[in-house]
Scaffold this motif. Sequence first.
Motif, PDB file in Angstrom:
ATOM      1  N   GLU A 119       0.766  -0.991   0.112  1.00 60.82           N
ATOM      2  CA  GLU A 119       0.031  -0.342   0.072  1.00 60.82           C
ATOM      3  C   GLU A 119       0.979   1.305   0.045  1.00 60.82           C
ATOM      4  O   GLU A 119       1.917   0.934   0.639  1.00 60.82           O
ATOM      5  N   SER A 173       0.784   5.652   0.048  1.00 58.66           N
ATOM      6  CA  SER A 173       0.124   6.740  -0.119  1.00 58.66           C
ATOM      7  C   SER A 173      -0.559   7.349  -0.755  1.00 58.66           C
ATOM      8  O   SER A 173       0.375   7.200  -1.904  1.00 58.66           O
ATOM      9  N   GLN A 174      -1.357   8.434  -1.617  1.00 58.54           N
ATOM     10  CA  GLN A 174      -1.768   9.374  -2.377  1.00 58.54           C
ATOM     11  C   GLN A 174      -0.313  10.095  -2.094  1.00 58.54           C
ATOM     12  O   GLN A 174      -0.174  10.589  -3.441  1.00 58.54           O
ATOM     13  N   THR A 192      -1.238  -0.414  -3.791  1.00 57.04           N
ATOM     14  CA  THR A 192      -2.887   0.114  -3.723  1.00 57.04           C
ATOM     15  C   THR A 192      -2.565   1.191  -2.839  1.00 57.04           C
ATOM     16  O   THR A 192      -1.830   1.517  -2.209  1.00 57.04           O
ATOM     17  N   THR A 227      -3.776   4.372  -1.429  1.00 53.82           N
ATOM     18  CA  THR A 227      -4.805   5.119  -0.340  1.00 53.82           C
ATOM     19  C   THR A 227      -4.652   6.367   0.127  1.00 53.82           C
ATOM     20  O   THR A 227      -4.044   7.473  -0.254  1.00 53.82           O
ATOM     21  N   ARG A 228      -5.585   7.008   0.789  1.00 55.14           N
ATOM     22  CA  ARG A 228      -5.984   8.311   1.015  1.00 55.14           C
ATOM     23  C   ARG A 228      -6.368   8.738   2.521  1.00 55.14           C
ATOM     24  O   ARG A 228      -7.962   7.572   2.423  1.00 55.14           O
ATOM     25  N   ASP A 229      -5.723   9.040   3.647  1.00 54.66           N
ATOM     26  CA  ASP A 229      -6.478   9.038   4.631  1.00 54.66           C
ATOM     27  C   ASP A 229      -6.805   8.159   5.198  1.00 54.66           C
ATOM     28  O   ASP A 229      -7.508   7.511   5.659  1.00 54.66           O
ATOM     29  N   GLY A 230      -5.745   6.746   4.920  1.00 55.83           N
ATOM     30  CA  GLY A 230      -6.121   5.071   5.351  1.00 55.83           C
ATOM     31  C   GLY A 230      -6.620   4.450   4.760  1.00 55.83           C
ATOM     32  O   GLY A 230      -6.938   3.444   5.214  1.00 55.83           O
ATOM     33  N   HIS A 231      -7.690   5.201   3.791  1.00 56.86           N
ATOM     34  CA  HIS A 231      -8.428   3.958   3.020  1.00 56.86           C
ATOM     35  C   HIS A 231      -8.074   3.744   1.970  1.00 56.86           C
ATOM     36  O   HIS A 231      -7.731   5.129   0.953  1.00 56.86           O
ATOM     37  N   ARG A 232      -7.988   2.610   1.460  1.00 54.29           N
ATOM     38  CA  ARG A 232      -8.119   2.568   0.423  1.00 54.29           C
ATOM     39  C   ARG A 232      -9.152   3.442  -0.974  1.00 54.29           C
ATOM     40  O   ARG A 232     -10.632   2.977  -1.079  1.00 54.29           O
ATOM     41  N   ILE A 233      -8.323   3.436  -1.959  1.00 55.87           N
ATOM     42  CA  ILE A 233      -9.277   4.045  -3.201  1.00 55.87           C
ATOM     43  C   ILE A 233      -8.586   3.617  -4.763  1.00 55.87           C
ATOM     44  O   ILE A 233      -9.239   3.980  -5.866  1.00 55.87           O
TER      45      ILE A 233
END
Length: 89
Positions: free
Chosen positions: A6, A8-9, A30, A32-38
């Motif tokens: 993973e 981060s953006q 993968t 992620t943005r703010d800990g969420h998979r996007i």
Amino acid sequence: MTAQPEISQRDLRLRSREIMDAVEGGQAFTVTRDGHRIGELVPLRRKRQFVPRSEFAALSRTAPALDPDRFRADLDDVLTDGEIDPYAR
């Protein structure tokens, strides 16, 4: 099967060259943005431009026999009246 890493953006933005080089080498990520998979960043499948002779031979052995007269008749059925036969003399 190994889970893809993973990123981060922000990492993608700051390390884009390094990450794109890894993607080009076959690595998937993968995002992620703010800990969420996007989303997922995955390499494109490359079209093969060359088929090894051994593979072609193996596939040819199991291919159905070709009847040249039937093949020509099928082509004639598909062609429209407006098309020109390049072999006509």
